[in-house]
Design a protein around this motif. Structure first.
Motif, mmCIF file in Angstrom:
data_model
loop_
_atom_site.group_PDB
_atom_site.id
_atom_site.type_symbol
_atom_site.label_atom_id
_atom_site.label_comp_id
_atom_site.label_asym_id
_atom_site.label_seq_id
_atom_site.Cartn_x
_atom_site.Cartn_y
_atom_site.Cartn_z
ATOM 1 N N HIS A 3 0.859 -1.176 0.000
ATOM 2 C CA HIS A 3 0.000 0.000 0.000
ATOM 3 C C HIS A 3 0.898 1.229 0.000
ATOM 4 O O HIS A 3 1.780 1.332 0.855
ATOM 5 N N PRO A 49 -7.890 2.146 3.048
ATOM 6 C CA PRO A 49 -9.195 1.611 3.461
ATOM 7 C C PRO A 49 -9.914 0.938 2.278
ATOM 8 O O PRO A 49 -9.666 1.271 1.116
ATOM 9 N N MET A 50 -10.807 0.013 2.579
ATOM 10 C CA MET A 50 -11.601 -0.646 1.537
ATOM 11 C C MET A 50 -12.336 0.408 0.712
ATOM 12 O O MET A 50 -12.884 1.358 1.256
ATOM 13 N N GLY A 51 -12.329 0.241 -0.602
ATOM 14 C CA GLY A 51 -13.047 1.154 -1.491
ATOM 15 C C GLY A 51 -12.360 2.475 -1.751
ATOM 16 O O GLY A 51 -12.954 3.377 -2.337
ATOM 17 N N LYS A 52 -11.087 2.623 -1.345
ATOM 18 C CA LYS A 52 -10.414 3.922 -1.473
ATOM 19 C C LYS A 52 -9.162 3.904 -2.351
ATOM 20 O O LYS A 52 -8.504 4.931 -2.481
ATOM 21 N N ASN A 72 -7.972 -8.372 -4.823
ATOM 22 C CA ASN A 72 -7.886 -7.059 -4.180
ATOM 23 C C ASN A 72 -8.977 -6.100 -4.649
ATOM 24 O O ASN A 72 -8.895 -4.899 -4.421
ATOM 25 N N GLN A 111 -11.806 -5.437 -3.560
ATOM 26 C CA GLN A 111 -12.502 -4.723 -2.487
ATOM 27 C C GLN A 111 -11.843 -3.392 -2.125
ATOM 28 O O GLN A 111 -12.456 -2.531 -1.517
ATOM 29 N N PHE A 112 -10.591 -3.213 -2.512
ATOM 30 C CA PHE A 112 -9.901 -1.959 -2.200
ATOM 31 C C PHE A 112 -10.198 -0.852 -3.211
ATOM 32 O O PHE A 112 -9.924 0.316 -2.961
ATOM 33 N N SER A 135 -11.670 2.052 -5.519
ATOM 34 C CA SER A 135 -12.725 3.059 -5.561
ATOM 35 C C SER A 135 -13.478 2.878 -6.882
ATOM 36 O O SER A 135 -13.016 2.184 -7.787
#
Length: 187
Positions: free
Chosen positions: A52, A64-67, A82, A84-85, A87
């Motif tokens: 990250h 964070p998840m979705g970002k 991956n 779920q991470f 955006s």
């Protein structure tokens, strides 16, 4: 730039950690606030590795998840692991290589299946096998051309690459991306 979240995913031995460190070092040298964190298991046996990299107005090292704004996937199925991470506006740089299944009688996932599952995002497919050099540096060249040139210069990336092979691979990625997606080469 307010903040930029870059996730690098791959398997042990592909240079995932090195890729994250090069991005972090470039932005750190330019005075940006940077966090870099590695998460991996069984990397020595070809297992999943994630790095990250968070740049700008951030206070924690993990995305964070979705970002995630950007995903570099050095092995195609790692993109799915991956997802779920990501955006909604994320860009994906996808190496078209898939690792064969380790277990007998398990069907390998095809790149076309991976791309279909990623159809809601902007996906740049990169066939590292056909491009000269190290895949991780080639992908950095593509990433630079598509998304990072507004923040740093080519010479900044070249300055953190310790050997000539990485530098040449990075430049090959720049040219590949320009020819495949932009039609103009700017080095």
């Amino acid at each position: 730039m307010e903040k930029l979240n870059i996730l690098i995913a791959g398997i042990g031995g592909q240079g995932v950690v090195t890729t994250g460190r090069m991005i972090a070092e470039v932005f750190n040298l330019k005075g940006y606030k940077v966090f870099e964190a590695e998460t991996h298991g069984l990397a020595q046996r070809g297992g999943a590795v994630n790095v990250h990299v968070r740049i700008g107005d951030v206070n924690t090292p993990l995305i964070p998840m979705g970002k995630a704004d950007i995903l570099i996937s050095l092995e195609a199925t790692e993109a799915l692991r991956n997802i779920q991470f990501l955006s909604k506006e994320a860009k994906i740089f996808l190496n078209t290589f898939t690792k064969p299944a380790s277990l007998p009688n398990v069907k390998a996932v095809q790149v076309s299946e991976v791309v279909e599952r990623l159809r809601n995002w902007q996906v740049f497919q990169v066939d590292c096998e056909k491009i000269h050099g190290k895949c991780n540096s080639v992908m950095l060249g593509c990433l630079y051309q598509a998304s990072l040139k507004q923040y740093v210069e080519v010479k900044d990336f070249l300055s953190v690459m310790k050997d000539e092979t990485n530098r040449n691979s990075f430049l090959s990625g720049l040219k590949y991306f320009s020819q495949a997606y932009e039609q103009e080469v700017r080095v």
